[in-house]
Design a protein around this motif. Structure first.
Motif, PDB file in Angstrom:
ATOM      1  N   TRP A   1      91.990  39.255  46.116  1.00  0.00           N
ATOM      2  CA  TRP A   1      92.531  39.150  44.755  1.00  0.00           C
ATOM      3  C   TRP A   1      93.832  39.929  44.627  1.00  0.00           C
ATOM      4  O   TRP A   1      94.784  39.467  43.985  1.00  0.00           O
ATOM      5  CB  TRP A   1      91.496  39.644  43.757  1.00  0.00           C
ATOM      6  N   LEU A   2      93.901  41.091  45.236  1.00  0.00           N
ATOM      7  CA  LEU A   2      95.102  41.923  45.129  1.00  0.00           C
ATOM      8  C   LEU A   2      96.336  41.209  45.692  1.00  0.00           C
ATOM      9  O   LEU A   2      97.459  41.416  45.217  1.00  0.00           O
ATOM     10  CB  LEU A   2      94.891  43.251  45.863  1.00  0.00           C
TER      11      LEU A   2
ATOM     12  N   ALA B   1      78.241  45.683  35.286  1.00  0.00           N
ATOM     13  CA  ALA B   1      79.545  46.347  35.282  1.00  0.00           C
ATOM     14  C   ALA B   1      80.530  45.599  36.167  1.00  0.00           C
ATOM     15  O   ALA B   1      80.703  45.918  37.347  1.00  0.00           O
ATOM     16  CB  ALA B   1      79.399  47.803  35.713  1.00  0.00           C
ATOM     17  N   ASN B   2      81.177  44.601  35.605  1.00  0.00           N
ATOM     18  CA  ASN B   2      82.204  43.872  36.328  1.00  0.00           C
ATOM     19  C   ASN B   2      83.365  44.806  36.676  1.00  0.00           C
ATOM     20  O   ASN B   2      83.525  45.875  36.080  1.00  0.00           O
ATOM     21  CB  ASN B   2      82.725  42.710  35.490  1.00  0.00           C
ATOM     22  N   PHE B   3      84.188  44.372  37.618  1.00  0.00           N
ATOM     23  CA  PHE B   3      85.340  45.177  37.994  1.00  0.00           C
ATOM     24  C   PHE B   3      86.432  45.090  36.936  1.00  0.00           C
ATOM     25  O   PHE B   3      86.535  44.111  36.190  1.00  0.00           O
ATOM     26  CB  PHE B   3      85.896  44.697  39.342  1.00  0.00           C
ATOM     27  N   LYS B   4      87.251  46.133  36.915  1.00  0.00           N
ATOM     28  CA  LYS B   4      88.466  46.098  36.104  1.00  0.00           C
ATOM     29  C   LYS B   4      89.593  46.707  36.925  1.00  0.00           C
ATOM     30  O   LYS B   4      89.378  47.609  37.734  1.00  0.00           O
ATOM     31  CB  LYS B   4      88.283  46.844  34.773  1.00  0.00           C
TER      32      LYS B   4
ATOM     33  N   ASP C   1      82.107  38.577  40.869  1.00  0.00           N
ATOM     34  CA  ASP C   1      81.954  38.460  42.318  1.00  0.00           C
ATOM     35  C   ASP C   1      83.276  38.282  43.056  1.00  0.00           C
ATOM     36  O   ASP C   1      83.328  37.623  44.096  1.00  0.00           O
ATOM     37  CB  ASP C   1      81.014  37.287  42.645  1.00  0.00           C
ATOM     38  N   ILE C   2      84.325  38.888  42.548  1.00  0.00           N
ATOM     39  CA  ILE C   2      85.623  38.717  43.217  1.00  0.00           C
ATOM     40  C   ILE C   2      85.654  39.497  44.538  1.00  0.00           C
ATOM     41  O   ILE C   2      84.945  40.497  44.713  1.00  0.00           O
ATOM     42  CB  ILE C   2      86.794  39.177  42.322  1.00  0.00           C
TER      43      ILE C   2
END
Length: 308
Positions: free
Chosen positions: A266-267, A222-225, A260-261
């Protein structure tokens, strides 16, 4: 946990079509195990092999180490409901309990208790054909557990139920597992599976795709979104680092991110011109993982996952 059911290297073909290809998994006492897959994946064939309705071409199915099905210890709620329509509710429940060699007096007591619990008090003498779809589902569920099975297969147990009845079923299933029943559950309602099940076995085209603990599977796949509410242009976000895919629906933009962010870093890379009325970051759901596999979108990490 100790396994009640073990399925080892199961293979099954019909004529020239291979339905199951080397399927292996187990179901432990006191756990809720999900078996999932799109239509035609091999779920029903697997369940029918476990129940002895059909037999595998290769492989073994054992119940507490024995190959003979302990029918008085197994409960089964099939997807296709099959109660006799012109028989009274109490009569069908007592008859099915008798087939499992369960004491009649105790079966009557349990039937009355469950009918009351599921809002069917006073329906003992009602014929099955007079019941609504939801009521019939409740009676079929009671029939599958009236004999106190050690192993229970539930195939689409929430079909036809209103939200209140779904909650009753969910709590009863949890209680059964807490008391040691090994439960194999098949459902297309991924939100309920994700909420209830301890482990999952996902099958596609007759092969294992995912097998492991629910939390581990979500962490692995379940990668992030990132979901952004606001009127934005696709080109403003498509070039952002670690964005695998972009979806836009009206004033909502969904960014599917790499695994793996570092969220905080990232934000900081979001463009200043973005309109952000709301922003949320979470992992994709089991429903989205299921859709990805069923439609061969190949958005998940490559390779097989197995962590029991």
């Amino acid at each position: 946990m100790k396994a009640f059911l073990q399925v080892d290297h199961l293979k099954k073909s019909f004529k020239n079509t291979t339905i199951l290809k080397d399927i292996s998994f187990d179901v432990n006492k006191g756990e809720i195990m999900a078996i999932l897959g799109p239509n035609g994946a091999g779920k029903s064939t697997t369940i029918r092999n476990i129940m002895g309705i059909i037999y595998p071409d290769e492989g073994n199915i054992t119940f507490e180490g024995k190959q003979q099905i302990p029918r008085n210890k197994v409960g089964y709620l099939p997807e296709e409901r099959g109660l006799y329509k012109n028989v009274q509710v109490m009569d069908i429940l007592l008859y099915l309990a008798e087939l499992k060699d369960y004491p009649r007096k105790k079966a009557r007591e349990r039937a009355l208790a469950y009918l009351k619990k599921f809002g069917l008090e006073g329906k003992e003498k009602t014929s099955v054909e007079e019941l609504s779809k939801g009521m019939g589902q409740k009676v079929q569920f009671i029939a599958s557990i009236i004999h106190e099975p050690a192993f229970l297969i539930l195939d689409e147990p929430f079909s036809g139920l209103d939200p209140v009845s779904q909650e009753l079923f969910k709590q009863e299933i949890r209680d059964l597992a807490a008391n040691g029943t090994a439960i194999l559950l098949s459902s297309h309602q991924m939100n309920l599976v994700e909420e209830m099940c301890d482990r999952l076995f996902l099958i596609h085209r007759g092969q294992k795709v995912i097998y492991g603990k629910m939390d581990d599977v979500k962490q692995e796949y379940a990668n992030f979104k990132c979901t952004i509410k606001g009127t934005n242009k696709r080109e403003d976000v498509e070039g952002l680092p670690d964005v695998q895919r972009v979806e836009q629906r009206d004033d909502t933009t969904i960014l599917y991110l790499t695994k793996d962010i570092h969220i905080a870093s990232w934000l900081k890379q979001l463009p200043d011109q973005l309109e952000v009325k709301e922003l949320s970051i979470d992992r994709i759901s089991l429903h989205e993982i299921f859709i990805d596999i069923a439609t061969d979108q190949n958005m998940l990490n490559e390779g097989e996952y197995e962590r029991a």
